[in-house]
Design a protein around this motif. Structure first.
Motif, mmCIF file in Angstrom:
data_model
loop_
_atom_site.group_PDB
_atom_site.id
_atom_site.type_symbol
_atom_site.label_atom_id
_atom_site.label_comp_id
_atom_site.label_asym_id
_atom_site.label_seq_id
_atom_site.Cartn_x
_atom_site.Cartn_y
_atom_site.Cartn_z
ATOM 1 N N ASP A 94 0.837 -1.202 0.000
ATOM 2 C CA ASP A 94 0.000 0.000 0.000
ATOM 3 C C ASP A 94 0.876 1.259 0.000
ATOM 4 O OD1 ASP A 94 -2.575 1.439 0.417
ATOM 5 O OD2 ASP A 94 -1.649 1.941 2.327
ATOM 6 N N VAL A 111 -4.420 1.055 -9.183
ATOM 7 C CA VAL A 111 -3.137 1.343 -9.834
ATOM 8 C C VAL A 111 -2.914 0.317 -10.939
ATOM 9 C CG1 VAL A 111 -0.671 1.733 -9.474
ATOM 10 C CG2 VAL A 111 -2.246 2.087 -7.580
ATOM 11 N N PHE A 118 -2.934 5.801 -12.327
ATOM 12 C CA PHE A 118 -3.443 5.704 -10.953
ATOM 13 C C PHE A 118 -4.824 6.318 -10.818
ATOM 14 C CE2 PHE A 118 0.814 7.460 -11.380
ATOM 15 C CZ PHE A 118 1.611 6.491 -10.803
ATOM 16 N N LEU A 155 -0.201 -1.488 -13.386
ATOM 17 C CA LEU A 155 1.224 -1.793 -13.318
ATOM 18 C C LEU A 155 1.669 -2.569 -14.550
ATOM 19 C CD1 LEU A 155 1.249 -3.416 -9.712
ATOM 20 C CD2 LEU A 155 1.408 -0.991 -10.252
ATOM 21 N N ALA A 179 3.340 6.696 -4.916
ATOM 22 C CA ALA A 179 3.318 6.996 -6.353
ATOM 23 C C ALA A 179 2.046 7.762 -6.724
ATOM 24 C CB ALA A 179 3.408 5.697 -7.151
ATOM 25 N N TYR A 189 2.834 2.150 -3.439
ATOM 26 C CA TYR A 189 1.973 2.603 -4.538
ATOM 27 C C TYR A 189 1.182 3.854 -4.153
ATOM 28 C CZ TYR A 189 3.615 -1.510 -6.874
ATOM 29 O OH TYR A 189 4.446 -2.438 -7.450
ATOM 30 N N GLU A 231 5.816 -2.092 -12.058
ATOM 31 C CA GLU A 231 6.049 -0.652 -12.129
ATOM 32 C C GLU A 231 4.735 0.057 -12.456
ATOM 33 O OE1 GLU A 231 10.643 -0.853 -13.784
ATOM 34 O OE2 GLU A 231 8.986 -0.753 -15.214
ATOM 35 N N PRO A 232 4.361 1.078 -11.667
ATOM 36 C CA PRO A 232 3.062 1.736 -11.881
ATOM 37 C C PRO A 232 3.111 2.709 -13.060
ATOM 38 C CG PRO A 232 4.232 2.781 -10.064
ATOM 39 C CD PRO A 232 5.087 1.626 -10.508
#
Length: 676
Positions: free
Chosen positions: A88, A108, A119, A110, A94, A91, A115-116
Motif C-alpha cells: 500500500d 493502480v 493511478f 502496473l 506513487a 503505490y 512498475e506503476p
C-alpha cells in the motif's frame, strides 16, 4: 465459481472471493501470469471497513460485463492494505506524487514488472463530476497498453526512478532539544481550533498522539497552554458525535469541524490510542470525564472487538442494514425523535432528545441525529440519564450490527495491550489487565516464530502469510513493555527485547534511519520508509519510543543510541509539521526527561505497601517513565538488581541520567519525585 481469494485469511479479500472478477492475491505467481500473457496488472487496494471500497465493489466488481473486460485484458490483484501496508505504502506514494492526493479504494495499473503507470482511487460506473467511468478507464489503459506500449514502459520507469530519488533526508542523528520542542508547540498553537478543539479544519481526525505530546510537554515544563489544548480537545471529542455516547469508543473521524457527524467506522487502533490518552489525561488532571471515556473505550474494545482467541479484531464497518435490507452508513448509530419515543415513551424521549442533541431536523441525513452531549445549563438527573442510556443501548442492540473485520493485526494489538494494561492498572480493573495479557499471549503463541519474527496478521487462530513490518515489531514491543511495568513479569520485557533486536538488525539503515520493511523482506519497487505519524504512530517513531523505554528498563546502550538516532527525524520534522509527528514529539519529551527509571521492591507483589508504591509509580506524570516492581531477590527485571528494602519496608528508587534519588518508603514523596 469462487476466484483465488477463497482461501485467504483477510476478511476484505474474502468479501471479493465470489466476484466474477478473476482476482489474484498479491503474489509472484500473479506477476508471472502477467509476464506470460503480456497483460498489464490492475492492482486494487482497500480494506474491510472502507465505505467507498464497498461501493466500487457493488458497482463494478460485481458487474458481469465489467468483470469480463477486466478478466480479458488484465491480471487483477486485490490487496488488503491492512495486511500489506508495505505494498500500500509504495503505490500510495506513487499516487500522491502523481496526483497530489490519495485514498482508498486505490486503483493502480502496473507493468508485469510491478512498475506503476496509471493511478486513481474510486471510479464511478458512469462519468460524473469530471470523473471518467471505471469502464472508460479500463478501455483507455487497455488501448495505451496495446498501441503505445513503449510510451507506457517509459512512464513507468520514470515513476520508479522518481520514487527512488525521494530518499528521506532526516537531518542529523541527535534527538530534538528544548528549542525544537518549543517550536513544535508554537506550530500546534497556530493550527489549534480554539473554538472547537483539535487542529485544522474538516475532516477532523482525533489527534491522540499530539495530545500525548501536549500532556508530556506540560508535565516536563509546566506549560499551561499545552495542557489546555489537550483538555479542551479531549472534552470536545468526548462530547461530540465522533464518540459513541451509548456504547463507548470512537469513530474514525469527524466530517465536520465540530466533531458532530462521524465517518462511522470504528478502528481498533484509534480506540487503543484514545483509551490510553484519556487515561493519561485523567492521570494528569483527575478529570471525571477523562476517566469515564478511558473506561468506556476500554470496555468497548473488550466487548465488541475481542476475538474468540483473545486478540482484538481490526474494525467495525461504517455501514449496516437500515432494517430494509439496504446497507447505509451510520444506520446502527443514528436516531430520530420518533425512534426515541418508541423506546422511551413521550416524557423520557423529550429528556433524551435534549440531553443527546436529537432534533426534528436532524444532525445527519434524513432527519436523523448522531447522539452527542451538547454543553447546556440544564442539570440532569444522573440516574434517569443512565436508565435512558441503558434502554437505548438495549434497543440499538436489536438493530442489524455493522460487520466486523476479524483480522488480528499485530501492531494494533500491541497498541491495545498498552492501553488496556495501563487503564486496568490506573482504575483497579484487573479484568482489563487480563484482557491485555490474553492478547499478548495470542501474539506470542501464534504470531511469533522460534526466531521471534512476527507475522502481521491472523484470523480465527490461523496465522497469515505476511511478514510483520516495523510498526508491528515496535508497537508489540510497546505493549509488552507496558505489561512488564504493570505486572512485574520479566518475560514481557524479554519478549520486547527479542523484537527490538530485530529492529536493530533488520530494519535499521547504516546511518540509523529506519525502514518500514526488513532488509530480508520481499523486494518491492522501493523499500518503504515513512517517519510521519498518521492514523497510528509511524513504525519509525514507535520504534524510537520502544527502544528508549527498553534501554531505560535494561541499561542497554545500543538501544538508547538507536532511539536517539531515530529521533533525529523528529528534530527535522517537529518544528515544521508537528501535527504529523505527534508520537515522535512525545518520545522526544521522554528522552529529554530521562526518561526516569522507577524500581519498586517489596516483600511480595500482593503486599499492601508494595502495591501502594507501585500504583504511585504508575500514576507519575514524568514523561515516558518506566516502572519495575518485584521482590529484591526475584531477578525478574534488571532495574530491581541490588535494590533492598529500607528498614524492611517496601521501597522505591528513582533514577534519571545515571543519577539516583535517595530511596523512599513514602508514597507521597515518590509522587512528588515523579511530578504527580
Amino acid at each position: 465459481m469462487p476466484n483465488r481469494l477463497a482461501h485467504e485469511t483477510s476478511p476484505y479479500l474474502l468479501q471479493h472471493a465470489d466476484n466474477p472478477v478473476d482476482w489474484w492475491p498479491w503474489s509472484a505467481e500473479a506477476f508471472e501470469e502477467a509476464r506470460k500473457t503480456s497483460k498489464p496488472v490492475l492492482l486494487s487496494v482497500g480494506y474491510s471497513s472502507c465505505h467507498w471500497c464497498h461501493v466500487l465493489a457493488r458497482e463494478s466488481f460485481e458487474d458481469e460485463a465489467v468483470a469480463a473486460f477486466m478478466n480479458d485484458h488484465f491480471v487483477n490483484i486485490k490487496v488488503d492494505r491492512e495486511e500489506r501496508p508495505d505494498v500500500d505504502a509504495v503505490y500510495m506514494e506513487a499516487v500522491q506524487a502523481a496526483t497530489g492526493q490519495g485514498g482508498w479504494p486505490m486503483t493502480v495499473f502496473l507493468t508485469p514488472e510491478a512498475e506503476p503507470f496509471y493511478f486513481g482511487t474510486y471510479f464511478p460506473p458512469s462519468p460524473r463530476q469530471g470523473m471518467p467511468s471505471f469502464r472508460q478507464v479500463l478501455e483507455g489503459v487497455r488501448a495505451a497498453w496495446t498501441d503505445r506500449r513503449d510510451e507506457v514502459a517509459e512512464v513507468a520507469q520514470k515513476i520508479v526512478r522518481d520514487l527512488a530519488g525521494r530518499e528521506i533526508s532526516y537531518g542529523d542523528s541527535q534527538a530534538p532539544g528544548e528549542e525544537q520542542l518549543a517550536a513544535a508547540l508554537l506550530g500546534l498553537t497556530r493550527e489549534y481550533d480554539a473554538q472547537r478543539g483539535g487542529f485544522g479544519g474538516a475532516p477532523k481526525f482525533p489527534p491522540s498522539m499530539v495530545v500525548e505530546f501536549l500532556l508530556r510537554h506540560h508535565a516536563r515544563t509546566g506549560a499551561e497552554g499545552a495542557l489546555q489544548m489537550a483538555q479542551d480537545t479531549c472534552e470536545r471529542m468526548a462530547r461530540g458525535g465522533i464518540h459513541d455516547q451509548l456504547g463507548g469508543g470512537f469513530a474514525r473521524y469527524s466530517v465536520d469541524r465540530d466533531w458532530i457527524v462521524p465517518h462511522f467506522e470504528k478502528m481498533l487502533y484509534d480506540n487503543a490510542l484514545l483509551c490510553r490518552v484519556y487515561a493519561h489525561l485523567w492521570r494528569a488532571t483527575g478529570s471525571d470525564l477523562a476517566r469515564r471515556v478511558a473506561l468506556d473505550t476500554a470496555d468497548f474494545m473488550v466487548r465488541e472487538l475481542r476475538t474468540a482467541e483473545g486478540g482484538f479484531a481490526s474494525a467495525l464497518d461504517a455501514d449496516s442494514d437500515d432494517g430494509t435490507g439496504k446497507h447505509v452508513e451510520g444506520a446502527y448509530y443514528v436516531w430520530t425523535p420518533a425512534q426515541l419515543r418508541e423506546v422511551l415513551g413521550e416524557q423520557d424521549a423529550e429528556l433524551a432528545a435534549q440531553y443527546f442533541g436529537v432534533t426534528e431536523e436532524g444532525t445527519f441525513e434524513h432527519g436523523q441525529s448522531v447522539l452527542q452531549l451538547p454543553q447546556q445549563d440544564t442539570v440532569f438527573d444522573a440516574e434517569k440519564v443512565e436508565s435512558i442510556r441503558r434502554r437505548l443501548l438495549d434497543a440499538r442492540a436489536e438493530r442489524p450490527a455493522p460487520g466486523r473485520d476479524d483480522k488480528v493485526v499485530a501492531a494494533w494489538n500491541g497498541l491495545a495491550i498498552a492501553a488496556l494494561a495501563e487503564t486496568g492498572a490506573y482504575f483497579d480493573r484487573p479484568d482489563l489487565v487480563e484482557a491485555a495479557l490474553g492478547a499478548a499471549d495470542l501474539l506470542v503463541r501464534l504470531h511469533l516464530d522460534e526466531q521471534a519474527r512476527l507475522s502481521r496478521t491472523s484470523k480465527d487462530g490461523q496465522v497469515g502469510a505476511n511478514a510483520g513490518v516495523l510498526e508491528d515489531y515496535a508497537d508489540v514491543a510497546e505493549g509488552f513493555l507496558a505489561l512488564a511495568s504493570v505486572t512485574g513479569e520479566g518475560v514481557w520485557l524479554d519478549f520486547a527485547g527479542f523484537l527490538l533486536d530485530h529492529v536493530l538488525t533488520r530494519f535499521t539503515g547504516p546511518e540509523g534511519a529506519l525502514f518500514d520493511t526488513a532488509a530480508d523482506a520481499e523486494r518491492l519497487i522501493r523499500r518503504p520508509q515513512d517517519p510521519t505519524d498518521n492514523a497510528v504512530p509511524s513504525g519509525w517513531t514507535a520504534a524510537a519510543g520502544a527502544l528508549l523505554s527498553y534501554a531505560a528498563q535494561t541499561g542497554a546502550e545500543p538501544h538508547r543510541a538507536a532511539a536517539e538516532k531515530a529521533l533525529g527525524v523528529v528534530k527535522a520534522l517537529g518544528p515544521r509539521v508537528p501535527r504529523f509527528v505527534g508520537w515522535g514529539l512525545a518520545v522526544a519529551e521522554a528522552f529529554l526527561d530521562g526518561p526516569r527509571e522507577v524500581a519498586v521492591v517489596g516483600p511480595s507483589l500482593t503486599d499492601a505497601g508494595t502495591r501502594a508504591l507501585h500504583r504511585t509509580a504508575l500514576l507519575g506524570n514524568a514523561p515516558g517513565a518506566v516502572v519495575a516492581v518485584g521482590t529484591p531477590d526475584s531477578g525478574e527485571l534488571p532495574l530491581l538488581a541490588d535494590r533492598i528494602l529500607v528498614g524492611g519496608e517496601p521501597t522505591a528508587y528513582v533514577c534519571r541520567h545515571f543519577t539516583c534519588d535517595a530511596p523512599t518508603t513514602d508514597a507521597e514523596a515518590l509522587r512528588v519525585a515523579l511530578g504527580g
